[in-house]
Scaffold this motif. Structure first.
Motif, short mmCIF file in Angstrom:
data_model
loop_
_atom_site.label_atom_id
_atom_site.label_comp_id
_atom_site.label_asym_id
_atom_site.label_seq_id
_atom_site.Cartn_x
_atom_site.Cartn_y
_atom_site.Cartn_z
N LYS A 65 -7.00 2.12 -7.24
CA LYS A 65 -6.17 2.76 -6.24
C LYS A 65 -4.56 2.70 -6.17
O LYS A 65 -3.75 3.54 -6.32
N LEU A 83 -1.61 5.25 -7.56
CA LEU A 83 -0.40 5.57 -6.83
C LEU A 83 0.78 4.94 -7.62
O LEU A 83 1.77 5.65 -7.49
N LYS A 118 2.50 8.19 -8.64
CA LYS A 118 3.31 8.61 -7.62
C LYS A 118 4.73 7.88 -7.50
O LYS A 118 5.85 8.51 -7.66
N HIS A 119 4.58 6.57 -7.40
CA HIS A 119 5.92 5.66 -7.47
C HIS A 119 6.63 6.04 -8.86
O HIS A 119 7.76 6.20 -8.73
N SER A 125 12.30 -6.23 -1.33
CA SER A 125 11.70 -5.65 -2.46
C SER A 125 12.26 -6.18 -3.76
O SER A 125 13.51 -6.59 -3.86
N ASN A 167 15.32 -5.25 -5.62
CA ASN A 167 14.92 -4.05 -5.60
C ASN A 167 14.48 -3.25 -6.95
O ASN A 167 13.58 -3.67 -7.30
N TRP A 179 7.40 -5.40 -5.17
CA TRP A 179 7.30 -4.56 -4.20
C TRP A 179 6.11 -4.56 -3.38
O TRP A 179 5.11 -4.80 -4.15
N GLU A 180 6.06 -4.53 -2.14
CA GLU A 180 4.82 -4.44 -1.38
C GLU A 180 3.91 -3.23 -1.89
O GLU A 180 2.48 -3.37 -1.80
N HIS A 181 4.30 -2.24 -2.48
CA HIS A 181 3.59 -1.08 -2.93
C HIS A 181 2.53 -1.71 -4.27
O HIS A 181 1.60 -0.81 -4.43
N TYR A 228 0.00 -4.12 -1.72
CA TYR A 228 -0.61 -4.10 -0.18
C TYR A 228 -1.75 -3.46 0.13
O TYR A 228 -2.73 -4.19 0.99
N LEU A 229 -2.32 -2.35 -0.55
CA LEU A 229 -3.24 -1.98 -0.01
C LEU A 229 -4.72 -2.76 -0.31
O LEU A 229 -5.69 -2.73 0.09
N GLN A 269 -2.64 -6.96 1.40
CA GLN A 269 -1.83 -6.84 2.73
C GLN A 269 -0.76 -7.84 2.39
O GLN A 269 -0.21 -8.20 1.71
#
Lengths: 231, 217
Positions: free
Chosen positions: A57, A61, A65-66, A160, A181, A198-200, A203-204, A207
């Motif tokens: 997942k 994403l 997406k990103h 980030s 960044n 980066w947290e993205h 994180y899912l 965490q």
């Protein structure tokens, strides 16, 4: 993603995916341009292929997406800066430069990142060999010693950013550097291996326990791709 | 020589009180893990700093400053953030709870909607981790309002600056619920802004705005 896109070498696949006139300069091998437009490169493996280190997942994403948003925004702002150049509007060009840096950096960084990861059955986690292995042992004593230093750098990022193993283009020496960044590794340094902090990126699945992500990602690092970037 | 020790301020509402705009899972991780980590790291850095001051070790003192700024900023920002949020169905979450502030917002941006649009654009323009703030800037006998973005955990602590309310744009503030759809988070956060707190900070002083921090010593 079709199975025909799954190839053994991440670097080669990114090269193939790029347009005929794409630059093959070191560090930009996978950045593809079609009629001047950046496009999202195909992943050289399935979204779920890096599990359990990185969940399917997150990968979907992150890539679909990103990374896509960086590509779309880069094309948008590239067009705007081209217009500003045509009109000789220097203020507009300067105002757009941080946006080119951010979104262009996001495109470059993620392209290199996908290449320098690989599923375990495609060589992910297999230790480096040759010149790169030698340089790591010389500088850090061992691969484990290097990974420990690299993880300290990752954990120390405030906000980030990315951590990179880079090569100094002047001296040829390797070192660990962190970038804020989406600042890309350009200029004096050549990107060899990058990890997204980066947290993205985690994180899912992890965490706030980012140290676990930094530990697990070494199982899917594609050292072969990193070796090819070293000059 | 002992350094101050900060503790996690309790949330003024339950973890699930901001649902459906911010999920209970996000609030619990954000408060009990992320905010706690800033405090833990801040206390450790302040302890090291006190020792370095005691031993007149100036290089160590300087090397600790960036870590203190980051972790103290994280503590300050989150402490202010929890207080400037409120459950959507509460009276505090209506802008009518901030008559003086809204008057100045209208005088500055034309109307409330234009202000919200400008604030949203500022939030979405942040590159990387950071915060967006509505800030009261005191200049002599006058004060004006300004939308300010800050990177990472940089706090709003400049001379004459009073943070009125802030929105956390770190991905950990929304990712579990909104994923890459941060525009939806930025839209929904308006439903849980605590306008009563905002009004109090707007009419009060800097010391009033930061009183939550003193209580945590």
């Amino acid at each position: 993603m079709s199975s025909t896109l799954m190839r053994s070498s991440a670097l080669r696949s990114a090269l193939r995916a790029s347009a005929p006139k794409a630059s093959t300069r070191a560090g930009l091998a996978g950045t593809s341009f079609v009629r001047g437009k950046a496009t999202l490169p195909d992943l050289p493996y399935d979204y779920g292929a890096l599990e359990p280190s990185i969940s399917g997942k997150i990968m979907e994403l992150h890539h679909d997406k990103h990374h896509q948003t960086y590509v779309t925004s880069l094309n948008n702002f590239s067009e705007q800066i081209a217009e500003a150049k045509a009109k000789e509007d220097i203020q507009a060009q300067i105002a757009l430069q941080p946006l080119i840096n951010f979104h262009g950096g996001g495109h470059i960084n993620h392209t290199l990142f996908w290449e320098n990861l690989a599923p375990k059955n495609q060589g992910g986690g297999e230790p480096p060999s040759g010149k790169l292995s030698q340089a790591i042992n010389d500088g850090y004593g061992s691969l484990e010693g290097f990974q420990e230093k690299f993880n300290v750098a990752l954990a120390g990022i405030q906000g980030s950013g990315w951590a990179w193993l880079v090569q100094d283009t002047q001296t040829g020496n390797i070192q660990i550097k962190t970038y804020a960044n989406q600042d890309p590794v350009v200029g004096q340094f050549r990107p060899i291996l990058g990890i997204d902090a980066w947290e993205h990126a985690y994180y899912l699945q992890y965490q706030n326990r980012k140290a676990e992500y930094f530990k697990a990602i070494w199982d899917v690092v594609n050292w072969k791709a990193a070796e090819k970037r070293l000059k | 020589m002992a350094a101050s020790t900060y503790t996690l301020p309790p949330l003024p509402y339950a973890y699930d009180a901001l649902e459906p705009h911010i999920s209970a899972q996000i609030m619990e991780l954000h408060h009990s893990k992320h905010h706690q980590t800033y405090i833990t790291n801040l206390n450790a850095a302040l302890k090291s700093q006190a020792e370095a001051v005691h031993t007149s070790d100036i290089t160590t003192q300087v090397s600790l400053q960036q870590g203190i700024r980051f972790n103290a900023g994280g503590h300050i920002n989150h402490s202010l953030f929890w207080q400037n949020l409120a459950p959507a169905n509460s009276a505090e979450a209506k802008s009518s709870a901030a008559p003086k502030l809204v008057k100045q917002i209208k005088a500055t941006w034309g109307d409330e909607q234009k202000f919200r649009e400008a604030f949203k654009a500022a939030l979405l323009g942040i590159q990387g981790s950071g915060w967006g703030w509505l800030v009261k800037v005191e200049t002599g006998n006058e004060h004006r309002l300004s939308i300010v973005t800050t990177k990472d955990q940089d706090p709003v602590v400049g001379n004459g600056e009073v943070p009125v309310f802030g929105v956390d744009m770190w991905e950990h503030a929304y990712y579990l619920q909104y994923l890459n759809g941060k525009a939806a988070y930025v839209e929904n956060i308006w439903s849980v802004i605590n306008w009563k707190t905002a009004e109090e900070r707007f009419v009060g002083t800097r010391a009033d705005a930061f009183k939550v921090l003193k209580a945590s010593m």
